[in-house]
Design a protein around this motif. Structure first.
Motif, PDB file in Angstrom:
ATOM      1  N   ILE A 291       0.388  -5.594   5.630  1.00  0.00           N
ATOM      2  CA  ILE A 291       0.186  -4.448   4.756  1.00  0.00           C
ATOM      3  C   ILE A 291       1.376  -3.513   4.917  1.00  0.00           C
ATOM      4  CG2 ILE A 291      -1.253  -2.435   4.256  1.00  0.00           C
ATOM      5  CD1 ILE A 291      -3.656  -4.089   5.301  1.00  0.00           C
ATOM      6  N   ALA A 292       2.098  -3.299   3.819  1.00  0.00           N
ATOM      7  CA  ALA A 292       3.295  -2.462   3.840  1.00  0.00           C
ATOM      8  C   ALA A 292       2.930  -1.028   3.465  1.00  0.00           C
ATOM      9  CB  ALA A 292       4.329  -3.010   2.862  1.00  0.00           C
ATOM     10  N   LEU A 293       3.363  -0.094   4.309  1.00  0.00           N
ATOM     11  CA  LEU A 293       3.056   1.319   4.117  1.00  0.00           C
ATOM     12  C   LEU A 293       4.362   2.106   3.999  1.00  0.00           C
ATOM     13  CD1 LEU A 293       0.390   1.539   6.973  1.00  0.00           C
ATOM     14  CD2 LEU A 293      -0.111   1.414   4.524  1.00  0.00           C
ATOM     15  N   PRO A 294       4.987   2.098   2.823  1.00  0.00           N
ATOM     16  CA  PRO A 294       6.251   2.820   2.673  1.00  0.00           C
ATOM     17  C   PRO A 294       6.044   4.326   2.539  1.00  0.00           C
ATOM     18  CG  PRO A 294       5.618   1.864   0.584  1.00  0.00           C
ATOM     19  CD  PRO A 294       4.608   1.373   1.597  1.00  0.00           C
ATOM     20  N   VAL A 295       7.056   5.072   2.949  1.00  0.00           N
ATOM     21  CA  VAL A 295       7.078   6.502   2.672  1.00  0.00           C
ATOM     22  C   VAL A 295       7.348   6.681   1.173  1.00  0.00           C
ATOM     23  CG1 VAL A 295       7.832   7.107   5.004  1.00  0.00           C
ATOM     24  CG2 VAL A 295       9.552   6.623   3.238  1.00  0.00           C
TER      25      VAL A 295
ATOM     26  N   GLY B 127      10.669  11.550   4.347  1.00  0.00           N
ATOM     27  CA  GLY B 127      11.873  11.093   3.678  1.00  0.00           C
ATOM     28  C   GLY B 127      11.563  10.180   2.520  1.00  0.00           C
ATOM     29  N   LYS B 128      12.569   9.441   2.109  1.00  0.00           N
ATOM     30  CA  LYS B 128      12.453   8.578   0.924  1.00  0.00           C
ATOM     31  C   LYS B 128      13.045   7.206   1.221  1.00  0.00           C
ATOM     32  CE  LYS B 128      12.931  10.517  -3.065  1.00  0.00           C
ATOM     33  NZ  LYS B 128      13.479  11.151  -4.305  1.00  0.00           N
ATOM     34  N   LEU B 129      12.397   6.175   0.684  1.00  0.00           N
ATOM     35  CA  LEU B 129      12.837   4.790   0.838  1.00  0.00           C
ATOM     36  C   LEU B 129      13.140   4.230  -0.542  1.00  0.00           C
ATOM     37  CD1 LEU B 129      12.941   2.323   2.946  1.00  0.00           C
ATOM     38  CD2 LEU B 129      10.700   1.732   2.003  1.00  0.00           C
ATOM     39  N   SER B 130      14.253   3.524  -0.680  1.00  0.00           N
ATOM     40  CA  SER B 130      14.554   2.925  -1.983  1.00  0.00           C
ATOM     41  C   SER B 130      13.643   1.726  -2.225  1.00  0.00           C
ATOM     42  CB  SER B 130      16.019   2.486  -2.063  1.00  0.00           C
ATOM     43  OG  SER B 130      16.245   1.332  -1.272  1.00  0.00           O
ATOM     44  N   ARG B 131      13.306   1.518  -3.485  1.00  0.00           N
ATOM     45  CA  ARG B 131      12.490   0.354  -3.837  1.00  0.00           C
ATOM     46  C   ARG B 131      13.220  -0.953  -3.526  1.00  0.00           C
ATOM     47  NH1 ARG B 131      11.139   4.214  -7.681  1.00  0.00           N
ATOM     48  NH2 ARG B 131       8.887   4.636  -7.817  1.00  0.00           N
ATOM     49  N   ALA B 132      14.539  -0.907  -3.539  1.00  0.00           N
ATOM     50  CA  ALA B 132      15.319  -2.099  -3.192  1.00  0.00           C
ATOM     51  C   ALA B 132      15.109  -2.455  -1.720  1.00  0.00           C
ATOM     52  CB  ALA B 132      16.797  -1.858  -3.469  1.00  0.00           C
ATOM     53  N   ASP B 133      15.103  -1.455  -0.852  1.00  0.00           N
ATOM     54  CA  ASP B 133      14.837  -1.720   0.562  1.00  0.00           C
ATOM     55  C   ASP B 133      13.390  -2.157   0.770  1.00  0.00           C
ATOM     56  OD1 ASP B 133      17.318  -1.392   1.744  1.00  0.00           O
ATOM     57  OD2 ASP B 133      17.066   0.756   2.069  1.00  0.00           O
ATOM     58  N   LEU B 134      12.480  -1.540   0.038  1.00  0.00           N
ATOM     59  CA  LEU B 134      11.073  -1.951   0.131  1.00  0.00           C
ATOM     60  C   LEU B 134      10.923  -3.413  -0.263  1.00  0.00           C
ATOM     61  CD1 LEU B 134       8.023  -1.600   0.340  1.00  0.00           C
ATOM     62  CD2 LEU B 134       8.052  -0.534  -1.938  1.00  0.00           C
TER      63      LEU B 134
ATOM     64  N   SER C  47       0.865  -1.167   0.000  1.00  0.00           N
ATOM     65  CA  SER C  47       0.000   0.000   0.000  1.00  0.00           C
ATOM     66  C   SER C  47       0.913   1.232   0.000  1.00  0.00           C
ATOM     67  CB  SER C  47      -0.936  -0.023   1.209  1.00  0.00           C
ATOM     68  OG  SER C  47      -1.820   1.081   1.195  1.00  0.00           O
ATOM     69  N   ALA C  48       0.600   2.237   0.778  1.00  0.00           N
ATOM     70  CA  ALA C  48       1.439   3.430   0.859  1.00  0.00           C
ATOM     71  C   ALA C  48       1.110   4.179   2.132  1.00  0.00           C
ATOM     72  CB  ALA C  48       1.214   4.340  -0.347  1.00  0.00           C
ATOM     73  N   LEU C  49       2.109   4.771   2.746  1.00  0.00           N
ATOM     74  CA  LEU C  49       1.835   5.634   3.892  1.00  0.00           C
ATOM     75  C   LEU C  49       1.060   6.842   3.376  1.00  0.00           C
ATOM     76  CD1 LEU C  49       2.221   5.984   6.904  1.00  0.00           C
ATOM     77  CD2 LEU C  49       4.317   7.277   6.423  1.00  0.00           C
ATOM     78  N   GLY C  50      -0.086   7.062   3.952  1.00  0.00           N
ATOM     79  CA  GLY C  50      -1.016   8.070   3.448  1.00  0.00           C
ATOM     80  C   GLY C  50      -2.336   7.452   3.049  1.00  0.00           C
TER      81      GLY C  50
ATOM     82  N   GLY D 103      -2.464   8.526   6.906  1.00  0.00           N
ATOM     83  CA  GLY D 103      -1.940   9.853   6.628  1.00  0.00           C
ATOM     84  C   GLY D 103      -1.564  10.610   7.886  1.00  0.00           C
ATOM     85  N   GLN D 104      -2.130  10.203   9.006  1.00  0.00           N
ATOM     86  CA  GLN D 104      -1.796  10.833  10.284  1.00  0.00           C
ATOM     87  C   GLN D 104      -0.359  10.551  10.701  1.00  0.00           C
ATOM     88  OE1 GLN D 104      -4.746   9.303  12.984  1.00  0.00           O
ATOM     89  NE2 GLN D 104      -6.460  10.239  11.890  1.00  0.00           N
ATOM     90  N   ARG D 105       0.270   9.557  10.072  1.00  0.00           N
ATOM     91  CA  ARG D 105       1.655   9.221  10.394  1.00  0.00           C
ATOM     92  C   ARG D 105       2.637   9.724   9.336  1.00  0.00           C
ATOM     93  NH1 ARG D 105       2.494   5.030  13.971  1.00  0.00           N
ATOM     94  NH2 ARG D 105       4.644   5.823  13.919  1.00  0.00           N
ATOM     95  N   GLN D 106       2.128  10.409   8.305  1.00  0.00           N
ATOM     96  CA  GLN D 106       2.997  11.007   7.301  1.00  0.00           C
ATOM     97  C   GLN D 106       3.587  12.319   7.810  1.00  0.00           C
ATOM     98  OE1 GLN D 106       0.256  11.264   3.852  1.00  0.00           O
ATOM     99  NE2 GLN D 106       1.948  10.505   2.629  1.00  0.00           N
ATOM    100  N   SER D 107       4.740  12.677   7.249  1.00  0.00           N
ATOM    101  CA  SER D 107       5.249  14.018   7.505  1.00  0.00           C
ATOM    102  C   SER D 107       4.213  15.010   6.998  1.00  0.00           C
ATOM    103  CB  SER D 107       6.583  14.242   6.792  1.00  0.00           C
ATOM    104  OG  SER D 107       6.389  14.328   5.390  1.00  0.00           O
ATOM    105  N   ARG D 108       4.192  16.186   7.566  1.00  0.00           N
ATOM    106  CA  ARG D 108       3.171  17.165   7.181  1.00  0.00           C
ATOM    107  C   ARG D 108       3.298  17.548   5.710  1.00  0.00           C
ATOM    108  NH1 ARG D 108       0.441  18.509  11.628  1.00  0.00           N
ATOM    109  NH2 ARG D 108       1.490  18.296  13.654  1.00  0.00           N
ATOM    110  N   ILE D 109       4.530  17.638   5.217  1.00  0.00           N
ATOM    111  CA  ILE D 109       4.740  17.996   3.815  1.00  0.00           C
ATOM    112  C   ILE D 109       4.185  16.913   2.899  1.00  0.00           C
ATOM    113  CG2 ILE D 109       6.485  18.342   2.035  1.00  0.00           C
ATOM    114  CD1 ILE D 109       8.222  19.713   4.111  1.00  0.00           C
TER     115      ILE D 109
END
Length: 210
Positions: A152-156, A181-188, A106-109, A114-120
């Motif tokens: 369920i995976a919620l990457p940044v 921040g950013k996560l590499s797809r390799a780490d995901l 899935s995705a963070l957000g 979304g409450q756990r996402q950075s505000r930006i």
């Protein structure tokens, strides 16, 4: 292990396939266009032509598998409803095929995460991807209500780059800290494989970040 991968031709799915084969696993890839799968001629890869929104196609791809990794993504379609379109067929096919382990990207957000996402990043998601994130949230809730051993995976936000192995996996309900921040797809991909091949994070929504 025999792993079925949805979205194997996408940027994250390709990382999953490459890392799984390097680790000695075998792959069944459900794809619409085999020509887009670089590993289509690999003896360790079984290619099933079909669509993730078809229960019959997903069930065929799950035959003989130990776990299912869905790395499906919307591409550049920020109004995509692929998540909810594929959820029902995936759950029904898994139940019929007797596959209990499901790792769902899935995705963070998505939804209330979304409450756990950075505000930006939360502001960007709301402005540009509100329909997409709502759809993903609905799909996530459907997965979470199932009887499967799901994660369920919620990457940044995702980017390219090498695997670092230094990412963090944080249960969504573990606190209120915002993550950016950013996560590499390799780490995901590493995290998705770790979940699929072990009992880590079973029946949990996991934030993946650095």
């Amino acid at each position: 292990m025999q792993l079925t991968v949805l979205g194997a031709t996408g940027p994250t799915g390709q990382q999953v396939v490459q890392q799984a084969l390097a680790a000695g696993h075998r792959i069944t890839a459900l794809v619409r266009d085999p020509a887009r799968l670089p590993q289509r001629d690999d003896d360790r890869v079984t290619v099933v032509v079909g669509d993730a929104t078809s229960r019959t196609d997903v069930e065929k791809a799950l035959h003989g598998s130990d776990a299912l990794i869905s790395a499906l993504g919307p591409g550049k379609d920020f109004k995509s409803t692929l998540a909810t379109q594929s959820t029902g067929p995936v759950l029904e096919a898994a139940a019929t095929a007797g596959v209990q382990r499901l790792v769902w990207l899935s995705a963070l957000g998505a939804g209330t995460s979304g409450q756990r996402q950075s505000r930006i990043q939360a502001s960007a998601s709301k402005l540009l991807m509100s329909k997409l994130m709502a759809d993903k949230g609905t799909a996530d809730d459907t997965i979470a209500r199932s009887d499967l051993a799901w994660t369920i995976a919620l990457p940044v936000m995702l980017g390219n780059g090498s695997a670092t192995g230094t990412y963090k996996a944080l249960p969504l309900d573990s606190g209120t800290t915002r993550n950016g921040g950013k996560l590499s797809r390799a780490d995901l991909a590493d995290a998705l494989l770790a979940a699929a091949t072990t009992n880590k994070w079973t029946r949990q929504r996991i934030i993946l970040t650095h």
